[in-house]
Design a protein around this motif. Sequence first.
Motif, PDB file in Angstrom:
ATOM      1  N   ALA A  32       0.856  -1.224  -0.014  1.00  0.00           N
ATOM      2  CA  ALA A  32      -0.199  -0.013  -0.004  1.00  0.00           C
ATOM      3  C   ALA A  32       1.128   1.174  -0.006  1.00  0.00           C
ATOM      4  CB  ALA A  32      -0.988   0.097   1.277  1.00  0.00           C
ATOM      5  N   GLN A  33       0.924   1.803  -1.308  1.00  0.00           N
ATOM      6  CA  GLN A  33       1.706   3.234  -1.174  1.00  0.00           C
ATOM      7  C   GLN A  33       0.738   4.434  -0.806  1.00  0.00           C
ATOM      8  OE1 GLN A  33       2.976   4.090  -5.423  1.00  0.00           O
ATOM      9  NE2 GLN A  33       3.795   6.075  -4.740  1.00  0.00           N
ATOM     10  N   PRO A  34       1.465   5.170   0.161  1.00  0.00           N
ATOM     11  CA  PRO A  34       0.411   6.343   0.494  1.00  0.00           C
ATOM     12  C   PRO A  34       0.466   7.342  -0.583  1.00  0.00           C
ATOM     13  CG  PRO A  34       2.626   6.361   1.574  1.00  0.00           C
ATOM     14  CD  PRO A  34       2.528   5.153   0.908  1.00  0.00           C
ATOM     15  N   LEU A  35      -0.696   7.934  -1.066  1.00  0.00           N
ATOM     16  CA  LEU A  35      -0.888   9.101  -1.903  1.00  0.00           C
ATOM     17  C   LEU A  35      -1.344  10.344  -1.282  1.00  0.00           C
ATOM     18  CD1 LEU A  35      -2.357   7.148  -4.963  1.00  0.00           C
ATOM     19  CD2 LEU A  35       0.098   7.800  -4.554  1.00  0.00           C
ATOM     20  N   GLY A  36      -1.206  10.430  -0.002  1.00  0.00           N
ATOM     21  CA  GLY A  36      -1.796  11.414   0.960  1.00  0.00           C
ATOM     22  C   GLY A  36      -2.032  10.797   2.236  1.00  0.00           C
ATOM     23  N   GLY A 137       4.236   5.763   5.285  1.00  0.00           N
ATOM     24  CA  GLY A 137       5.063   5.210   4.424  1.00  0.00           C
ATOM     25  C   GLY A 137       4.509   3.980   3.870  1.00  0.00           C
ATOM     26  N   PHE A 138       5.236   3.197   2.945  1.00  0.00           N
ATOM     27  CA  PHE A 138       4.781   2.062   2.217  1.00  0.00           C
ATOM     28  C   PHE A 138       4.566   1.046   3.142  1.00  0.00           C
ATOM     29  CE2 PHE A 138       7.172   4.699  -0.516  1.00  0.00           C
ATOM     30  CZ  PHE A 138       6.607   4.417  -1.914  1.00  0.00           C
ATOM     31  N   LEU A 139       3.425   0.213   3.081  1.00  0.00           N
ATOM     32  CA  LEU A 139       3.182  -0.621   3.968  1.00  0.00           C
ATOM     33  C   LEU A 139       2.971  -2.042   3.264  1.00  0.00           C
ATOM     34  CD1 LEU A 139       0.833   1.157   6.361  1.00  0.00           C
ATOM     35  CD2 LEU A 139       3.026   0.667   6.450  1.00  0.00           C
TER      36      LEU A 139
END
Length: 191
Positions: A32-36, A137-139
């Motif tokens: 899951a890449q954060p975009l906000g 962060g990236f999860l």
Amino acid sequence: MGSWAAIPTPETPKSTMFDQQEVDQTRFIAIAQPLGTDSFKLLVLEQVSNQRLCWAESGNYPVVVDPLLVNFNFTGICGRSIDSNGFSVRVAKRDLGLQYSLRLSRRFNSVVLQGVPFGANGGPVMDIASTRGFTSGFLKLQLFPGWRFTKRSYQGRPLGHVYFTNDSFDSAVTPKENPERSPEKPQPTVN
């Protein structure tokens, strides 16, 4: 719970020509890449060769991912899928890419990956994976029991497309009252 009879079997070459091929689960990761603050993008990485590591993991609940492949030319070393051209849902040997989209959303204190039908009567929602906690962060998305990665294949040859695969329609659907599937409760990773 919705009825699986509601999911039409498409008569397209995409659904009839392709099969699935089993893969080494340790060579794949869903992220899951954060975009906000509350928006996320799904990434699927594959460790194609052992030349360099494509990602690093730290922590437990959640597992934070460092996408190392952004620091070098990863051609031939890492595979990266960033949209529905690179990944889809497959249940009971049926490619559901034309009926289901993959979506990430916040639930409780986690990010959850779900297979969501395109139409209102297209079938039930499927919980596929969860970050099992939240931080910036990236999860890592940890697959729920019954789910695994496979690759699309054509006439026995693997293709680049990655499936989130479950062998049974019944186990693909998450009853809301089932505490074993709660994203707050750690689950073993499918290996």
